[in-house]
Enzyme design. Structure first.
Site, mmCIF file in Angstrom:
data_model
loop_
_atom_site.group_PDB
_atom_site.id
_atom_site.type_symbol
_atom_site.label_atom_id
_atom_site.label_comp_id
_atom_site.label_asym_id
_atom_site.label_seq_id
_atom_site.Cartn_x
_atom_site.Cartn_y
_atom_site.Cartn_z
ATOM 1 N N CYS A 148 0.572 -8.299 4.694
ATOM 2 C CA CYS A 148 0.214 -6.891 4.517
ATOM 3 C C CYS A 148 -1.266 -6.659 4.310
ATOM 4 C CB CYS A 148 1.081 -6.268 3.438
ATOM 5 S SG CYS A 148 2.781 -6.025 4.032
ATOM 6 N N ASP A 149 -1.599 -5.398 4.147
ATOM 7 C CA ASP A 149 -2.899 -4.823 4.482
ATOM 8 C C ASP A 149 -4.133 -5.572 3.972
ATOM 9 O OD1 ASP A 149 -0.917 -3.039 5.151
ATOM 10 O OD2 ASP A 149 -2.071 -1.278 4.631
ATOM 11 N N LYS A 150 -4.248 -5.738 2.658
ATOM 12 C CA LYS A 150 -5.476 -6.317 2.104
ATOM 13 C C LYS A 150 -5.339 -7.807 1.842
ATOM 14 C CE LYS A 150 -6.364 -1.992 2.101
ATOM 15 N NZ LYS A 150 -5.042 -1.593 2.559
ATOM 16 N N CYS B 46 5.058 -2.720 8.411
ATOM 17 C CA CYS B 46 5.440 -1.430 9.010
ATOM 18 C C CYS B 46 5.233 -1.444 10.518
ATOM 19 C CB CYS B 46 4.651 -0.306 8.366
ATOM 20 S SG CYS B 46 4.865 -0.206 6.586
ATOM 21 N N SER C 92 -5.160 5.162 5.736
ATOM 22 C CA SER C 92 -4.205 4.157 6.178
ATOM 23 C C SER C 92 -4.291 4.020 7.689
ATOM 24 C CB SER C 92 -2.793 4.579 5.774
ATOM 25 O OG SER C 92 -1.831 3.894 6.536
ATOM 26 N N ASP D 42 0.818 -1.213 0.000
ATOM 27 C CA ASP D 42 0.000 0.000 0.000
ATOM 28 C C ASP D 42 0.855 1.269 0.000
ATOM 29 O OD1 ASP D 42 -1.859 -2.054 0.505
ATOM 30 O OD2 ASP D 42 -3.195 -0.633 1.482
ATOM 31 N N GLU E 17 -6.570 5.001 -0.126
ATOM 32 C CA GLU E 17 -6.127 5.509 1.173
ATOM 33 C C GLU E 17 -5.537 6.906 1.014
ATOM 34 O OE1 GLU E 17 -4.989 1.439 3.620
ATOM 35 O OE2 GLU E 17 -3.387 2.693 2.843
#
Length: 550
Positions: free
Chosen positions: A119-121, A192, A466, A78, A440
């Site tokens: 990670c995010d998605k 992160c 985010s 992202d 985001e």
């Protein structure tokens, strides 16, 4: 076993021949077939270490008596996708990941699956696919990155790069220091370092029981993470033998546990979208009001980057998610974990090693949880704010609208010093369909913080933020502009009133004026008319429904 459908019987001679062509022995055909869905890629720091993790998961599957099969799942960073066309894709990727899990596991009739993600998605996509399939599954998240270092100071990606841009623009730091931050903020593999979406989802996956205890915060590249990977490989074979499936674990009660932990930690507002989508795949109704109800009854007890001073490594050394469960036990349901243990058992065995990181309720940072859901004539179907990242001064705000129909337009105004104290930035046509992909807005929000405006400027959008966002930033405004939501008819100079304690967001217009403006309103042309995103925008639901596909 499911895999018997491709292994057994005279009519399966061709199938067996192909399986033998992969190197399988006759003996292997009698064992459970376990898929390892790996999102390894060289493109994402959170995923570059997964080759090592794959080895340990394979080892565990073999030790458990299964046959491991690796297959790939795509990944997007992202942070790298942000601020340009690329940011239209990560949320849409979530649906692709779920579809890939379903497609491969059903095409090859796998008995169980280990999802290697970070990670995010990608993590919610794997959870969605697992819930949809409902075959035994374990999720292994690859772990948080260690903090960077500069001049004996801990560094975090968002604070020291995105916000660093604003501080450099303001003249607070030199170009030389900014270059050092750029080089040192991400020292190696891992997601992160703060409680952004990736780490929030890792923690909530463990909480709801889909990762074995300790997985959510175990650091990337650590020996502990290797042991967790191997244990997960062994455990999936046991789950296949016992017939324990995701919908035995992902229940209404376990999802509520995840929301409790989310609120207590002050996690990413993206989790609202993702938990609703996972619930949808599991056949469970979960709405925005559930998040707000739980938030009002759970104190915010951990203050982690970007809103706080602690890092994910601090949470790990304080005892990880088991320690958080111990603190929150009175608020939780006693649900099942893939390890075979139940939530209360995990909590009872845990130790809290640092109460400055996982605070007692009496010393909570806030009496309410991290996320609030707002309603009003600007967001009839709801909007979401990470209230744990909002300063007391901005919990109530009234400002004049400065309206932008694209994130890039807003970013040019921010960096061009055209945003002043008392402004309310409005970024619209960035919702699930309008974006498309509900981009985001980390660059605008972090730049506002870096420029020292977070106590005097608000930002509202039908897009999303985010997990790195802090300050009075309200996203997920529903209905979105492209669907004819009220955000579509806001004009420059309109007064926007935000009242987080009372859960209100309104534009100071009467009903007659709103109706008058809509008479002259026309839906904008889709920004993208070809490819996957054109199909996506035609099928995606609104943010208040988790942005799932119809």
């Amino acid at each position: 076993m499911r895999s018997d459908r491709i292994k057994n019987g005279l009519e399966r001679v061709p199938h067996r021949a192909l399986l033998h062509g992969t190197g399988l022995s006759r003996k292997d055909l009698k064992r459970p077939f376990i898929g390892i869905a790996t999102s390894f890629t060289d493109l994402i720091p959170g995923h570059v270490g997964m080759r090592d993790m794959e080895r340990f998961i394979e080892r565990g599957v073999c030790f458990g008596g299964g046959v491991p099969f690796l297959f790939g799942v795509p990944g997007i960073c992202d942070g790298i996708a942000m601020g340009h066309l690329g940011m239209c894709y990560p949320l849409a990727l979530r649906e692709l990941v779920a579809d890939i899990i379903e497609t491969v596991c059903n095409a090859h009739q796998l008995d169980g699956i280990v999802c290697l993600t970070n990670c995010d998605k990608i993590t919610p996509g794997m959870l969605m696919g697992s819930a949809r399939l409902n075959i035994p599954a374990v999720v292994v998240t690859a772990g948080p990155m260690l903090s960077g270092r500069y001049n004996r100071r801990k560094l975090a990606f968002v604070h020291d790069t995105y916000e660093g841009m604003g501080r450099a623009k303001k003249g607070d730091i030199s170009e030389e220091e900014l270059t050092c931050l750029e080089m040192e903020a991400c020292p190696g593999q891992g997601s992160c370092q703060g409680l952004y979406t990736a780490n929030t989802m890792a923690c909530l996956t463990e909480t709801m029981g889909m990762s074995i205890p300790g997985c959510g915060t175990a650091l990337a590249g650590s020996a502990k993470k290797r042991r967790i990977a191997q244990a997960s490989g062994e455990r999936i074979v046991e789950l296949v033998k016992k017939g324990i499936k995701p919908r035995d674990i992902i229940t209404r009660k376990s999802l509520e546990n995840a929301i409790v932990v989310d609120m207590a930690l002050g996690g990413s507002s993206n989790t609202v979208l993702h938990l609703m989508a996972v619930a949808h795949e599991a056949g469970i109704k979960l709405d925005l009001k559930t998040f707000d109800r739980i938030s009002k009854n759970v104190a915010h007890i951990a203050n982690i980057e970007p809103a706080g001073e602690h890092f994910m490594e601090d949470v790990e050394y304080a005892g990880g998610i088991p320690a958080v469960l111990k603190r929150l036990k009175s608020k939780l349901n006693n649900t099942l974990n893939v390890s075979g243990e139940k939530t209360f058992e995990i909590a009872d065995k845990a130790r809290i090693f640092d109460e400055s990181v996982i605070r007692p309720f009496a010393q909570a940072y806030h009496k309410q949880g991290g996320i609030a859901v707002l309603y009003g004539n600007l967001a009839p179907d709801g909007a979401v704010v990470k209230q744990s990242g909002v300063g007391d001064k901005m919990m109530k705000f009234s400002g004049k609208a400065k309206v932008f129909d694209r994130e890039e337009e807003a970013m040019r105004a921010i960096m061009g010093n055209k945003i002043k104290k008392g402004d309310c930035i409005v970024i619209r046509y960035e919702g699930p369909a309008g974006g498309p992909g509900m981009r985001e807005m980390l660059a605008p929000t972090a730049s506002i913080v870096g420029l020292g405006l977070s106590d005097s400027v608000a930002l509202i959008t039908d897009g999303r933020f985010s997990g790195g966002t802090k300050g009075p930033c309200i996203g997920h405004i529903s209905p979105e502009a492209s669907a004819g939501g009220p955000i579509a008819i806001i004009r420059n100079g309109d007064t926007i009133n935000i009242d987080i304690p009372n859960r209100k967001i309104e534009v100071k217009l009467d009903k007659a004026e709103i109706e008058r403006r809509f008479k002259g309103w026309k839906a904008v042309e889709p920004k993208i008319k070809t490819g996957y995103l054109s199909r996506y925008l035609g099928a995606v639901e609104s943010a208040d429904k988790g942005a799932v596909l119809r």
